[in-house]
Structure formats: structure tokens, C-alpha cells
Design a protein around this motif. Structure first.
Motif, PDB file in Angstrom:
ATOM      1  N   VAL A   1       0.832  -1.205   0.000  1.00 14.73           N
ATOM      2  CA  VAL A   1       0.000   0.000   0.000  1.00 14.73           C
ATOM      3  C   VAL A   1       0.868   1.257   0.000  1.00 14.73           C
ATOM      4  CG1 VAL A   1      -1.583   1.341   1.434  1.00 14.73           C
ATOM      5  CG2 VAL A   1      -2.007  -1.090   1.048  1.00 14.73           C
ATOM      6  N   PHE A   2       2.005   1.214   0.673  1.00 11.62           N
ATOM      7  CA  PHE A   2       2.862   2.390   0.804  1.00 11.62           C
ATOM      8  C   PHE A   2       4.111   2.324  -0.070  1.00 11.62           C
ATOM      9  CE2 PHE A   2       0.866   1.983   5.120  1.00 11.62           C
ATOM     10  CZ  PHE A   2      -0.001   3.063   4.982  1.00 11.62           C
ATOM     11  N   SER A   3       4.282   1.268  -0.840  1.00 10.40           N
ATOM     12  CA  SER A   3       5.506   1.105  -1.618  1.00 10.40           C
ATOM     13  C   SER A   3       5.683   2.257  -2.602  1.00 10.40           C
ATOM     14  CB  SER A   3       5.464  -0.217  -2.391  1.00 10.40           C
ATOM     15  OG  SER A   3       5.497  -1.312  -1.514  1.00 10.40           O
ATOM     16  N   GLY A   4       6.902   2.795  -2.635  1.00 12.85           N
ATOM     17  CA  GLY A   4       7.251   3.833  -3.599  1.00 12.85           C
ATOM     18  C   GLY A   4       6.804   5.229  -3.225  1.00 12.85           C
ATOM     19  N   ASP A   5       6.180   5.415  -2.097  1.00 12.47           N
ATOM     20  CA  ASP A   5       5.705   6.743  -1.683  1.00 12.47           C
ATOM     21  C   ASP A   5       6.728   7.344  -0.715  1.00 12.47           C
ATOM     22  OD1 ASP A   5       4.410   9.019  -0.849  1.00 12.47           O
ATOM     23  OD2 ASP A   5       2.469   8.041  -0.535  1.00 12.47           O
TER      24      ASP A   5
ATOM     25  N   GLY B   1       7.559   7.845   5.831  1.00  7.68           N
ATOM     26  CA  GLY B   1       8.907   7.712   6.383  1.00  7.68           C
ATOM     27  C   GLY B   1       9.131   6.366   7.037  1.00  7.68           C
ATOM     28  N   LEU B   2       9.559   6.387   8.279  1.00  3.20           N
ATOM     29  CA  LEU B   2       9.942   5.165   8.969  1.00  3.20           C
ATOM     30  C   LEU B   2       8.737   4.278   9.233  1.00  3.20           C
ATOM     31  CD1 LEU B   2      12.464   6.576  11.599  1.00  3.20           C
ATOM     32  CD2 LEU B   2      12.986   5.477   9.410  1.00  3.20           C
ATOM     33  N   ARG B   3       8.948   2.990   9.060  1.00  2.00           N
ATOM     34  CA  ARG B   3       7.943   1.983   9.414  1.00  2.00           C
ATOM     35  C   ARG B   3       8.554   1.106  10.499  1.00  2.00           C
ATOM     36  NH1 ARG B   3       8.448   2.838   4.080  1.00  2.00           N
ATOM     37  NH2 ARG B   3       6.624   3.141   2.751  1.00  2.00           N
TER      38      ARG B   3
END
Length: 528
Positions: A4-8, A12-14
Motif C-alpha cells: 500500500v505504501f511502496s514507492g511513496d 517515512g519510517l515503518r
């Protein structure tokens, strides 16, 4: 969730943390670290606010974390209630006892897979249902995206032309492994090794509770017979995509199988843990029960493919759209617009190759002219057999001493590159094998995957070339050791063969031609 967040680059940190209180957390942290993700201790996680918190379970002190919370389900269908936890007859993912804190909904977004789950939630807590939305099931979408790779998964597993049967077990006292712990070994000892491949898919909690060592000990007979034990993260799903049939308890894995159109039969009924009216209760009420190994195929065939698909319908909606809907919901909590690029589920990675094949087989044969029917089972089976076929380098001494056929497989590429080595020739190894095991009648050494040198007492050396079995545009190959058992049985009945001769070996319903011819000096001198 990760795609869902790939490439955005706005994200920031996960960081990942484990909410205290779980008895099964250690393996979860290991899986996260194996993926290369960073974990933080719970005490550290409480020290700062977050723009978004995502959890797979409502249990524990999630309310102590600061930030908008998205609650996503794990598993499918909400089928199981646990004695002594939360409300009676309620699954934890739909239980107000876990979903409310101080009378208010715990989650800002509660993602569910089907509208019926929102209806169930609303019956117990309208307030919690007000935060729920149907997003679909990302795990199912990933399996559906993997269907074009099914043949590749089966190749990786070494399935070949066999039927892959997956046993699925949840955790706890009503699970398949608790109710029928001997079933994997019973099936392994009863089913033809060349017709079936078994896999056991266990709930991650069972892996964590029992541990790899104790699991290997408990399942040793079935594992020694070649049963697969896929890892509980991703690999189980690849194996399920590859499967031809599933034997289940009341765990939700069978719903994924049904959604893929895979035949399902029941090993047990879930007892008091199964929630009436849940999707799994509906499935178990419709599929056949597996009482004995003999009943495997009738049980799997009892429900039509159309009916199997329909049994999964109450658990899954928005198929193929879950990541898109999940992304919309999560970015809304973040307060920013999602990327405009489309998003789709990634196929699962290929499973690890099978680690073990049996080293000894109890073989039943039937010779009829130039045709030989062959059935092989693990050496410990109680079913009657014509002879024992053994790979002596891997079998026990007792098995090798009892074998009528000794065989050595063709070495795989990449054998030792040490500057000093000693290798048998094919002729030397077969002579040594018969001399070292007095009374053994046949020894065979692989010259390639399909060509073997065969030595039989008081007979000239023979080569055996084994053809594949045509199947439309494909060619199916069986374990050549099965065909060698057919050749051994035929030579027992025909001690003075007029080579060259061609035999038809029937293995698991397919015909494989074995061409016997006098061996050449080069065959005998082949370096193993």
C-alpha cells in the motif's frame, strides 16, 4: 499491507512492535526481522505519537499507543471463539469486549472482508460497526494473483504428476493436530507415494507453541515419508495454491482453498470452538467428512467445484480490489491523498523445494506379460508388499539388509569440487552393493535422470532407459525408482530375458516405458 505504501517517499519510517500478552510472539518478531524490517520494544513504542498505527488483532493494550488506529483482520471468516476469552460465542475480531475501550471504539478504521461481517459486528456493537468498512482480503487477492504460477510452485515442490493434498490445522484443543494427531502418518502410510504428495499447513501459533524440533519429532513418520511442512509466512499460501485437495478442521485456511476452487473435506468439526452461522460452519456442514484414508477421493469429490466456490462467498467480497480499498482507507487516516498509480497484489514467492524423499519403499507389483503395475508406500506401511526397495546411502542398515532392490540416484550437478576425491563407477557400485548385502537380487545406479545401469545376480549387466508419460502437450515423469521396481519384479518372473526388450510400467495410473538393453563398457565405467 506493505504494498500500500511502496514507492511513496512521503511515508517515512515503518516500525513494528509486539503488544505484550501473546504467548506466540517470538516467532512473529522473527518473521518481521527475517523480512528486514525494524522492530522496537513495546516500552519504546509508547514514548512517541504516530501518524498511523496498523494492528492485526484488537487484543492487548493498543489503547496506550498514540495515533489513528487501523485494525485489519488476520485469517478469514471470524469462525472461532475461545473459552475464557472475551464474550461467549464471539470471535475476537468481532467482539465488543476487545473492540471497545471505555465504551468507545478502539479503531478509527476496522477493515473487514465482507459486508456480512459488518452485520455481525453491528449486532453486538453498533458503535464499533460505525468504524468498519469492507476492504476485501489482501491474502486472498495475493493467492488469486498467484494462480498463473501454480505450475511453477508444483515444480518447486517436486509434485510432478501427483495429487498434492494439504492438511490444514488451526491451533488449540479442537484442531486437526489435537483431535487426530495420527492422521498425517496414516495418510502417508496408506497412500501411493507416486500418486500423492502430502503437505501439512499449521497455524503460526502451533509452530510457535510447539517449536520446530518438537514438531519434527511428533511428525517424524509422515515427514520421513516425504510430507511437506511449509513455513507459516507466505510459503503456506504458495502450497495452498499448488494443492489439488484440502483436508481441514475449523480453521479459516480452508476458506481460502474453497475460494480458489480447491476440493475440501473435513477431518473434524471444530467442537465448541466453531461459531454457528460462521462461514466455516457453513462449509463444514456441506463438505464430506474424511473418516479413513480409503475415503480420501470420495470425500474430496463429494462437493462440486461450483458448490466449493459458493461456500467461500460469505467470507470474501471485493475480490481483486482489496489493496486499492485498503490504500484509500489508510491514506484517509494519514490525511493525505494516495498515489495515483494503480496497485495490485504481488504473486507469492515459490515455496522451498521438498527436503526429503523416502529412502525405503514397500512395493506392490503385478506382472502381466510385458506390463507391470507398481504401487509404492513408505517402508513402515502395514499393507502387504512384494519387495522392499532401498536407497542404501540414506536408509537404515536394517532396511538395506532386507531390501530386494538397492538403488543409487544420479548425482545432482555441483558435486564436490575438492582436489582429492574417490568416485564409484556405476558397474563398481552395483557390484559392491550386491556383495555387501548378500541375498539382495538387484542393484541399479543412475547414469542420468532417465538412464540406469542395472545389475542382477548371475545376469549380464543391463541398461534401463525410462521414457516419460505423454499427457497432451506435456510429458509427466515419475520417480525412476518406481519403474526400477517394476523392472525388478519382471526380471524375477523372467530370469532369462531376451534383451533388448521394452516393458510397460503402470505407475499411479500412467504408463512409463522401460527399455532394457545390454550395457556397454562405457555404461559400466560411468563415474557416479
Amino acid at each position: 499491507m506493505a504494498p500500500v505504501f511502496s514507492g511513496d517517499d512521503r511515508i517515512g519510517l515503518r516500525r513494528f512492535t509486539l503488544v505484550p500478552g501473546s504467548d506466540f510472539g517470538a516467532d512473529a518478531l522473527t518473521a518481521i526481522e527475517d523480512a528486514g524490517a525494524r522492530t522496537v520494544p513495546w516500552a519504546e513504542a509508547l514514548r512517541r505519537p504516530y501518524d498511523l498505527i496498523v494492528a492485526a488483532s484488537p487484543k492487548g493494550d493498543l489503547h496506550l499507543l498514540t495515533g489513528p488506529l487501523a485494525l485489519l483482520p488476520h485469517g478469514a471468516g471470524f469462525n472461532k471463539s475461545l473459552a475464557g476469552e472475551g464474550s461467549a460465542d464471539a470471535a475476537s475480531g468481532l467482539d465488543p469486549a476487545w473492540l471497545l475501550h471505555g465504551g468507545r471504539p478502539l479503531a478509527d478504521l476496522h477493515g473487514l472482508a465482507h459486508p456480512g461481517q459488518i452485520a455481525r459486528l453491528a449486532a453486538g456493537s453498533p458503535a464499533a460497526a460505525g468504524r468498519a468498512a469492507v476492504i476485501g482480503d489482501p491474502v486472498l487477492d495475493r493467492m488469486l494473483a498467484s494462480l498463473p504460477r501454480r505450475d511453477a510452485y508444483r515444480t518447486a515442490l517436486g509434485t510432478g504428476g501427483r495429487r498434492l493434498i494439504a492438511l490444514t490445522s488451526t491451533w488449540g484443543p479442537e484442531s486437526l493436530l489435537a483431535r487426530r494427531p495420527g492422521l498425517p502418518a496414516e495418510l502417508a502410510a496408506h497412500l501411493d507415494c507416486d500418486a500423492y504428495q502430502l503437505a501439512l499447513i499449521l497455524h503460526p501459533n502451533e509452530h510457535s507453541r510447539t517449536g520446530a524440533y518438537d514438531l519434527r519429532q511428533a511428525l517424524a513418520p509422515a515427514l520421513a515419508s516425504g510430507m511437506l511442512l511449509p513455513r507459516p509466512y507466505q510459503e503456506w499460501a504458495s502450497v495452498l495454491v499448488a494443492a489439488d485437495g484440502v483436508i481441514t478442521d475449523h480453521g479459516s485456511t480452508a476458506l481460502y482453498a474453497a475460494a480458489l476452487g480447491t476440493p475440501v473435506a473435513a477431518a473434524c468439526d471444530g467442537g465448541s470452538e466453531l461459531i454457528p452461522g460462521s462461514p466455516m460452519a457453513g462449509l463444514l456442514s456441506r463438505v464430506a467428512a474424511l473418516e479413513t484414508p480409503d475415503g480420501l477421493e470420495p470425500a474430496l469429490a463429494a462437493t462440486t467445484p461450483q458448490a466449493i466456490h459458493s461456500l467461500a462467498a460469505p467470507a470474501f467480497a471485493e475480490r481483486g480490489r482489496s489493496l486499492e480499498r485498503l490504500r484509500t482507507g489508510l491514506y484517509a487516516l494519514l490525511g493525505i491523498a494516495p498515489p495515483g498509480a494503480p496497485i495490485s497484489a504481488l504473486p507469492l514467492p515459490s515455496p522451498a523445494p521438498a527436503h526429503h524423499t523416502p529412502a525405503a519403499f514397500a512395493v506392490r507389483t503385478e506382472v502381466d506379460g510385458d506390463e507391470v503395475r507398481v504401487e509404492r508406500r513408505p517402508a513402515h506401511t502395514e499393507l502387504p508388499a512384494h519387495h522392499l526397495a532401498v536407497e542404501p546411502d540414506r536408509a537404515t542398515v536394517a532396511q538395506a539388509q532386507s531390501a530386494a532392490l538397492l538403488f543409487r540416484r544420479h548425482a545432482r550437478p555441483g558435486r564436490t569440487s575438492a582436489p582429492h576425491s574417490v568416485s564409484w563407477t556405476a558397474g563398481g557400485w552395483t557390484a559392491h552393493a550386491l556383495a555387501g548385502h548378500p541375498g539382495r537380487r538387484t542393484a541399479a545406479a543412475g547414469l542420468s535422470a532417465s538412464r540406469w545401469l542395472l545389475r542382477r545376480a548371475q545376469m549380464p549387466l543391463l541398461t534401463v532407459c525410462i521414457d516419460g508419460s505423454p499427457d497432451g502437450w506435456a510429458v509427466v515423469r515419475t520417480d525412476p525408482a518406481a519403474v526400477l521396481s517394476g523392472v525388478h519384479a519382471w526380471l524375477h518372473d523372467n530370469p532369462c530375458p531376451g534383451a533388448p526388450v521394452t516393458l510397460r510400467c503402470r505407475v499411479a495410473g500412467r504408463t512409463y516405458r522401460a527399455h532394457l538393453a545390454p550395457a556397454t563398457d562405457a555404461d559400466a565405467a560411468y563415474e557416479l
